[in-house]
Structure formats: C-alpha cells, structure tokens
Design a protein around this motif. Structure first.
Motif, PDB file in Angstrom:
ATOM      1  N   LEU A 112      37.730  81.834 -29.924  1.00 34.77           N
ATOM      2  CA  LEU A 112      36.417  82.306 -29.487  1.00 34.77           C
ATOM      3  C   LEU A 112      36.588  83.094 -28.193  1.00 34.77           C
ATOM      4  N   TYR A 133      35.303  84.821 -24.777  1.00 31.78           N
ATOM      5  CA  TYR A 133      34.187  84.573 -23.874  1.00 31.78           C
ATOM      6  C   TYR A 133      34.492  85.179 -22.511  1.00 31.78           C
ATOM      7  N   VAL A 147      25.374  78.536 -19.560  1.00 29.55           N
ATOM      8  CA  VAL A 147      25.909  79.199 -20.748  1.00 29.55           C
ATOM      9  C   VAL A 147      24.825  80.116 -21.293  1.00 29.55           C
ATOM     10  N   LEU A 166      23.841  82.602 -24.565  1.00 30.87           N
ATOM     11  CA  LEU A 166      24.146  82.879 -25.967  1.00 30.87           C
ATOM     12  C   LEU A 166      23.474  84.189 -26.368  1.00 30.87           C
ATOM     13  N   PRO A 203      29.973  83.280 -24.224  1.00 26.31           N
ATOM     14  CA  PRO A 203      30.835  83.395 -25.407  1.00 26.31           C
ATOM     15  C   PRO A 203      30.353  84.509 -26.329  1.00 26.31           C
ATOM     16  N   TRP A 239      24.875  81.037 -34.247  1.00 31.99           N
ATOM     17  CA  TRP A 239      24.996  79.947 -33.291  1.00 31.99           C
ATOM     18  C   TRP A 239      24.393  78.659 -33.844  1.00 31.99           C
ATOM     19  N   THR A 292      32.148  76.782 -28.570  1.00 26.32           N
ATOM     20  CA  THR A 292      31.465  76.974 -27.291  1.00 26.32           C
ATOM     21  C   THR A 292      31.349  75.657 -26.536  1.00 26.32           C
TER      22      THR A 292
END
Length: 394
Positions: A39, A41, A60, A62, A97, A105, A120
């Motif tokens: 992943l 990020y 975080v 998204l 990410p 997600w 994540t």
C-alpha cells in the motif's frame, strides 16, 4: 514479517527532518504486509517530532475514487489545507494512503475490512510504533469514497478515533452506537447527484437517536464540496477536530409538535446574523405569523423580512449589523415533520454573519418536540395522523 519499504536514508530523513524537507509533499513510502500485499502512502511529520517527551495527534485522510492508483501522489489532490494545518497551527502526524484502482475503502456488507483498509490500519499501527502518538487524539477524515471509509473506521473500530469528519458519504445507521463513541462532524452537498444525501441524513439522525450530538453541515452545492472545507478560512473545522472546540453554528430549531421555528443568532460568529435565506420546495408549507418574536418582543413580520413569499424567507440588513438574540417564528411550518422529512423540504438555508463577511454559513438544523398539554394531545395526534396537514400561507 511486515515492513516499510524505504531505503535507509529515506527512512532516516522521515524520522530526522521530514517535517522540514517534506513539509508540503510528505515522504512517499510503501507498506508491505509480508504476504505480497503493498500500500503506497504519504507520511507527513510535524515540526518538533523529535522533541523529548512530545506527543502528537495522528490523522488519517482517505481519498476519493478518482484518486486511486499507485503513483502515491493523486491522493493529495484536495487536502492542501489539511497538510498546511498539521504543519503549522495544529502539528500532527498525517498519513495519506492510496488505494489501488478498482478497490474500495469500505466493506459495508461485512464485518471485515477490505484489503486496502486493513493495510491502512496496519500502517497506523506501524506509525504508532515509530513515533510518539497521543492515543486520545486520533482522527480520521475522508471525501466521497474516503467518506465511506471514514464511517467504516468509526464503525468497526469504535472509540479508537476521538473524532471523524466524513464528507459526501453516508454511513450505516445500524452502526450508530459505534459511531456515537467518537465526535462526528459530517458534511454533504444538498444537491449531490453522485452520492445521494439521504443516507447521510439517516446516519446523522440515527446517531442523534443514540443520544450523541454529531454536527451536520448540509451545504449548498453538489458532490465536490471538499476543497473549501479542508481549506477552512475560518479555522473552525480544525479547532473542532484537534481541540474539541464547538464551532459557532447558528441553530435552526423546529418543534415538530407546534411547527414553531427558533433561530439562535447568539450562536453565530460574533453573536449576530445580518442576512439569511430559508426556502422550501412546496408552495403550501409556510404559515407566516403576523409577528415574529425577537427575544420575546413582537416585531411585525412584514417589517422584519426583506422578502417573503409562499416558500421563501429573506432577511437582510443593508448596514450589515443584523440581529442578535433569539428569533421565534410561531407556527411557521407544518407539524409532525421529523429530521429527514424536514431536510427533504429545504432547498436553501444559509446566513451571513459580520465576522465571516461573505462566507456562507449553514444552519445546524435540529428537530425537537415539546410535550403537549393533555387537553391538546388529541389534536396533535389527529394532525400527525393526517400526515401533518399543511396550512394556508398568509
């Protein structure tokens, strides 16, 4: 073994001086779970990351469906304001990410995470092993597909995040008990034709039914409302997110048992409103009283409003001073409406305050129900049973 893919020098930069070298673009990293799943990020480190004893919030973000891929860049498209914030006013560790093309997600049909979300979560755990994170100040936010992902994390990791801010995406109302364990401020465009607004309203109402007090800003606009929210010229979004400071949002409170509406201008920035507009979709909804009440003092309705018709109220003070205090509009709307039905009727609701100049503000619409007198109970039940019969506009 799970590991971060990064050359030793790059990782040293991230630890030692990333807050200076990568302030605007972050450090590009790739997470590997040891089973062949990776992943990409971006990691943003705040100034002072190496100060002895310092602890920092962990954020975080998204991204939406349009930013999926592997370039480890597209996911930064709409969050310049958030990046600036964590580097300046509210220093924090920011993880951004990037989900692969074709992935999601959220996994609303299961209790399990999708693979990108699971990775994540593992990235966040890894970051907390490397840096000093305040476990009481974890935050999640996301837009569109990332808004669904925000609800996903709030629902499947209840209480893990102190606050969540989903944009342009509704959650799952049955998970309201889990959502209620975090502070929530949700945003959605009233004219969104990509992600329908109704599931967002249903989610907010479900959380309120749990006794929590999520904030909800339904703004005039379509799907892409994100950049001005993250840029946040008022600073209120980030004061709320990082410091739990209640924003100055004027409330538009509707009493479903009486049809009364109360506007609290004290809650607006600076404690006054110099202009507002409220409009509904039907021609037979308003029942304008002869007088409105400003802090209990009657004022002729025709003298107070600059314009009224069968579905629009416009208040405007050309001197930009406006009114302060509490404005009551007795019996303005039909009785018996709940939050969802009230929201479905509204086509415009915004105001201006002297402290915010020409930046639109949106009422925090709240539905209450006063307890009727025993002699009036039967009449209220009849009105509700008839589907809240509409009254003639004066």
């Amino acid at each position: 073994m799970k590991r971060l893919i990064a050359r030793p020098l790059l990782l040293a930069l991230a630890i030692g001086c990333g807050a200076l070298t990568h302030a605007q673009s972050g450090t590009p990293l790739v997470y590997d779970d040891g089973s062949g799943n990776t992943l990409p990020y971006r990691l943003f480190l705040p100034p002072g990351i190496n100060d002895p004893g310092a602890e920092f919030p962990l954020v975080v973000h998204l991204h939406g469906a349009g930013e999926r891929g592997t370039n480890n860049t597209a996911q930064l498209a709409f969050i310049d304001g958030l990046i600036d914030e964590v580097q300046t006013e509210n220093p924090a560790i920011l993880v951004v990410p990037q989900a692969p093309s074709g992935s999601r997600w959220e996994n609303f049909g299961s209790d399990d995470f999708t693979l990108p979300m699971q990775l994540t979560v593992e990235v966040l755990e890894e970051v907390e092993q490397l840096y000093s994170v305040d476990p009481t100040r974890r935050y999640v936010t996301g837009l569109s597909m990332g808004g669904f992902g925000t609800w996903e994390l709030l629902g499947k990791k209840p209480g893990y995040f102190a606050a969540g801010m989903p944009l342009s995406a509704g959650g799952q109302p049955f998970r309201a008990p889990e959502y209620a364990q975090s502070r929530v401020w949700a945003h959605h465009g009233a004219g969104d034709n990509v992600v329908p607004v109704v599931p967002m309203r249903e989610t907010i109402q479900a959380i309120r039914d749990e006794g929590a007090e999520p904030l909800y800003s339904e703004v005039q606009g379509g799907h892409g409302i994100w950049r001005p929210i993250y840029d946040d010229p008022t600073g209120e979004i980030y004061d709320w997110l990082f410091n739990d400071v209640a924003p100055p949002l004027s409330t538009w409170t509707y009493d479903s048992s009486t049809g009364d509406v109360v506007i609290d201008a004290n809650a607006a920035p600076g404690g006054s409103i110099f202009s507002f507009r409220y409009a509904v979709s039907g021609f037979d909804l308003f029942d304008l009283p002869d007088n409105v009440l400003l802090d209990g003092v009657p004022v002729a309705t025709d003298d107070f409003f600059a314009f009224t018709d069968v579905r629009t109220l416009i208040y405007s003070d050309s001197n930009r001073v406006g009114f302060s205090g509490v404005l009551e509009l007795p019996g303005l709307l039909p009785t018996g409406l709940d939050f969802l039905s009230l929201q479905s009727l509204v086509t415009q609701h915004f105001y201006f305050s002297p402290e915010t100049d020409l930046n639109r503000r949106y009422f925090d619409i709240v539905v209450t129900a006063s307890i009727p007198e025993p002699t009036a109970l039967a009449g209220v039940m009849i009105v509700v049973g008839l589907g809240a019969a509409r009254r003639r506009v004066r």
